[in-house]
Scaffold this active site. Structure first.
Site, PDB file in Angstrom:
ATOM      1  N   LYS A 275       0.813  -1.221   0.000  1.00 32.86           N
ATOM      2  CA  LYS A 275       0.000   0.000   0.000  1.00 32.86           C
ATOM      3  C   LYS A 275       0.843   1.267   0.000  1.00 32.86           C
ATOM      4  O   LYS A 275       0.425   2.301  -0.511  1.00 32.86           O
ATOM      5  CB  LYS A 275      -0.930   0.003   1.220  1.00 32.86           C
ATOM      6  CG  LYS A 275      -1.924  -1.158   1.262  1.00 32.86           C
ATOM      7  CD  LYS A 275      -3.059  -0.982   0.300  1.00 32.86           C
ATOM      8  CE  LYS A 275      -4.091  -2.108   0.432  1.00 32.86           C
ATOM      9  NZ  LYS A 275      -5.138  -2.022  -0.599  1.00 32.86           N
TER      10      LYS A 275
ATOM     11  N   GLU B 185      -9.576   5.926   3.090  1.00 33.31           N
ATOM     12  CA  GLU B 185     -10.362   4.850   3.685  1.00 33.31           C
ATOM     13  C   GLU B 185      -9.398   3.710   3.960  1.00 33.31           C
ATOM     14  O   GLU B 185      -8.334   3.636   3.349  1.00 33.31           O
ATOM     15  CB  GLU B 185     -11.453   4.392   2.710  1.00 33.31           C
ATOM     16  CG  GLU B 185     -11.037   3.312   1.700  1.00 33.31           C
ATOM     17  CD  GLU B 185      -9.954   3.748   0.729  1.00 33.31           C
ATOM     18  OE1 GLU B 185      -9.799   4.958   0.510  1.00 33.31           O
ATOM     19  OE2 GLU B 185      -9.247   2.863   0.202  1.00 33.31           O
TER      20      GLU B 185
ATOM     21  N   SER C 252       1.724  -9.705  -0.642  1.00 40.78           N
ATOM     22  CA  SER C 252       1.392  -8.276  -0.559  1.00 40.78           C
ATOM     23  C   SER C 252       1.679  -7.642   0.793  1.00 40.78           C
ATOM     24  O   SER C 252       1.898  -6.439   0.873  1.00 40.78           O
ATOM     25  CB  SER C 252      -0.080  -8.078  -0.934  1.00 40.78           C
ATOM     26  OG  SER C 252      -0.911  -8.865  -0.093  1.00 40.78           O
TER      27      SER C 252
END
Ligand code: PLP
Lengths: 403, 273
Positions: free
Chosen positions: A95, A117, A383
């Site tokens: 991210k 968010e 991830s």
């Protein structure tokens, strides 16, 4: 397939991937989105921007992340499995790649306030981190349910100086956190930039997020070239919530049809259980968060509240790029249940000494569903890391003492 | 001439448009609310099609939508209720909802069924202008429905002209860039925005909406436009306790400023939650 009829997987000038995408937004957001649409490519492609972006990815995030040939995992599944170690990024997931790109963009746009968010809290932490880095105030919307199940990340965001606003509407998860962030932006269109955390939302967000995440497959190509002598693997596997890590891991292979793309969704308690987030199976065409894509909805067009143990995959839609990849058959999909993901997380931990995020564990669980050839080169996008999921994992171990 | 067009031809000012969410407070209140609003002289009634993810609406309308959906409201039922009440009133009825609802129903069928039920116009805040021009204009024209687009303080002049050209019935001026239910006093920037648009000599009459919650705000809005739209404040009033047949005339009188005695206290409160 001839060149003329081959589907393109790049976004078109109107913001569509085939029939999916677009910008279905209320007029209150039009000016912001239109400004982004007109300027994002020239801002991002500017050499000075690229230099800043890659300098931060190297010096701050710790890129390139390793491409780790996982010997015991490879032996277990009978192929050559490489793990793209996004879990080793600063803040613990992919991210941050997007958050770095978007905070630089926000500075270019002259914005002075950041909203985001978050589901699993990884994007919230990444956004809070880059806001601390540049000294901008940050508000993160997070479903009340996720606030409870991802407590360590809530604590990190607070320590980073972000305000975490629990969202109590709807399913109290990622979908509703996204609605609330959009509402905030409608109320503060002038000073605020909304850093969306996945390859979702109105155009140009899916393309913008995909471009920032595409550093994943750019590195993979170089690393595979070094380690195998070929830039292309036979297969790339990634989990899909909204689809940002998958979009980044697929990006440089989209038009290379010899590379199989595998998207792994959360089946929750099972596809037919009524508690699932397997959008490619359960979804139909519609509009969610400003984008025409596949989503889980009733006949009457009401969005269905999804379920997954994994907060980052607990989303009723998928990004428009993935809808297009799936509908054209370019990507294949697998659905993985909570239980399968938990078992896969434990397996990776015991085989390789790596505790994965519960989201990434869904990608790992797909290994068991695919038949491999011994010399096949498979890259799995790991991830994120599992720190945030320790409470869930410990619960699981306590309930399964022999595991 | 459509019902909306003839209203604006007939009535020069102080047009009151009241919004409610179909299926709230109860599944069966649609008819009662429409009859009662019509009887008390409300000029336009805007019926919210409850949606799970109403991103352009504030917390009050969002909560009322959730109530309506859990009460069992659906589009076919809503249109059936409209059809029943249409025989009893000639007030213009406008449906407000989200494009996904229309897409799933099937746009062509939805527009035809809405028109047959007695609907006059639509507001679809997430319908992009370009989609309208490419896919929806001919369907709406064929059905004979008016369509209202929104403009905001950030909308540039050439786009205001395009939105005005695409609209019929009326144009919706968002009072500020805020979701529904916000605060009511107009600042200098808002007045400048209203006046700027007034000078543009647009084809459609304009109504101001978002944050109009009491008589002062309504009267204020009427200085800058043909009238105003009241939504969240009405929803809160409906939840205040007394029977709908009592609360509705009192609320409308309160907004119009025709009577201010005997109003339940909720109507003058400024709960902006
Ligand atoms: C570690 C990790 N992987 C995957 C995801 C899913 O997001 P996306 O599909 O955008 O990659 C998340 C989301 O929170 C995450 O934290």
């Amino acid at each position: 397939m001839s060149i003329l009829t081959a589907p393109s997987f790049q976004v078109d000038t109107h913001g569509y991937y085939g029939p999916f995408g677009g910008a279905f937004i209320p007029e209150m957001l039009f000016d912001n989105i239109e400004h982004l649409r007109r300027n994002y490519l020239s801002i991002i492609d500017d050499p000075a921007f690229q230099a800043d972006f890659h300098r931060l990815l190297r010096d701050y995030v710790g890129r390139p992340t390793p491409l780790y040939p996982a010997p015991r995992l490879s032996q277990r599944y009978g192929s050559r499995i490489f793990l793209k170690r996004e879990d080793l990024n600063h803040t613990g997931a992919h991210k941050i790649n997007n958050a770095i790109g978007q905070i630089l963009l926000a500075q270019h746009l002259g914005k002075t306030r950041i909203i985001a968010e978050t589901g699993a809290g990884q994007h919230g932490v990444a956004t809070a981190t880059v806001c601390a880095l540049v000294g901008l105030p940050c508000v993160v919307y997070m479903g009340e349910l996720d606030v409870a199940r991802q407590a360590p990340n809530v604590a990190r965001m607070r320590m980073l100086g972000a305000e975490v606003r629990p969202v109590t509407s709807g399913s109290r998860t990622l979908k509703d956190a996204t609605n609330e962030a959009i509402r905030d932006w409608i109320n503060h269109p002038e000073d605020t930039h909304y850093i969306i955390g996945s390859a979702v939302g109105p155009h140009p967000y899916p393309d913008m997020v995909t471009r920032f995440q595409s550093v994943i497959s750019a590195e993979m190509r170089n690393q595979l070239q070094e380690q195998t002598g070929m830039p292309n693997p036979d297969m790339v596997i990634a989990c899909v919530g909204g689809g940002s890590n998958a979009a980044g891991a697929f990006f440089h292979y989209l038009e290379e049809t010899s590379v199989q793309l595998v998207a792994v969704e959360a089946a929750g308690l099972g596809i037919d259980s009524g508690h699932s987030a397997a959008t490619s199976v359960l979804g139909t065409e519609g509009i969610i968060h400003g984008s025409k894509t596949l989503l889980m909805q009733t006949e009457d067009g009401q969005i269905i509240e999804p379920y997954s143990l994994s907060a980052g995959l607990d989303y009723p839609g998928i990004g428009p790029l993935h809808a297009h990849l799936i509908k054209t058959g370019r990507a294949s999909t697998y659905s993985v249940t909570d239980a399968e993901a938990l078992a896969a997380a434990l397996e990776l931990t015991r085989l390789e000494g790596i505790i994965p995020a519960l989201e990434s564990a869904h990608a790992l669980a797909a290994l068991d569903k695919i038949t491999f050839q011994p010399d096949q080169v498979v890259v799995l996008c790991l991830s994120g890391r599992g720190d945030k999921d320790m409470a869930t994992y410990i619960d699981h171990l306590d309930q399964n003492p022999t595991a | 001439m459509s019902r909306l067009q003839s209203l604006f031809t007939r009535k020069p000012r102080e047009i009151l448009n009241i919004y409610f969410t179909a299926g709230h407070p109860t599944l069966e209140s649609t008819g009662t609310i429409i009859r009662s609003l019509s009887d008390t002289g409300v000029d336009i009634i805007e019926i919210g099609m409850p949606y799970s993810d109403p991103m352009a609406d504030g917390p009050t309308i969002q909560a009322s939508s959730q109530t309506a959906l859990s009460n069992g409201m659906t589009l076919p039922l809503l249109l059936e209720q409209v059809r029943e009440v249409r025989g009893q009133t000639d007030v213009p009825l406008v449906l407000m909802g989200y494009l996904n609802q229309v897409m799933q129903y099937g746009p062509e069928r939805f527009f035809r069924d809405a028109k047959t039920a007695g609907i006059d116009g639509l507001i679809l805040p997430d319908l992009p202008l370009i989609e309208y021009e490419q896919h929806y204009r001919t369907l709406l024209d064929a059905a004979g429905l008016d369509l209202t687009f929104l403009v905001t303080p950030q909308t540039p002049p050439d786009r205001i002209r395009a939105l005005d050209a695409a609209s019929s019935g009326f144009l919706y001026m968002v009072s500020s860039s805020a979701i529904t239910g916000g605060s009511s006093a107009f600042g200098d920037a808002q007045k400048e925005y209203f006046q700027r648009i007034d000078r543009m000599d647009l084809k459609n009459p304009r109504l101001i909406g978002f944050g109009i919650s009491d008589h002062a705000a309504f009267a204020n809005a009427c200085q800058y436009a043909r009238g105003a739209i009241v939504g969240s404040a009405f929803i809160r009033a409906l939840e205040s306790g007394p029977p709908l047949e009592e609360i509705i005339p009192a609320f409308v009188a309160g907004i119009r400023g025709t009577t201010i005695q005997n109003l339940p206290s909720i109507l003058s409160s400024t709960d902006r939650s």
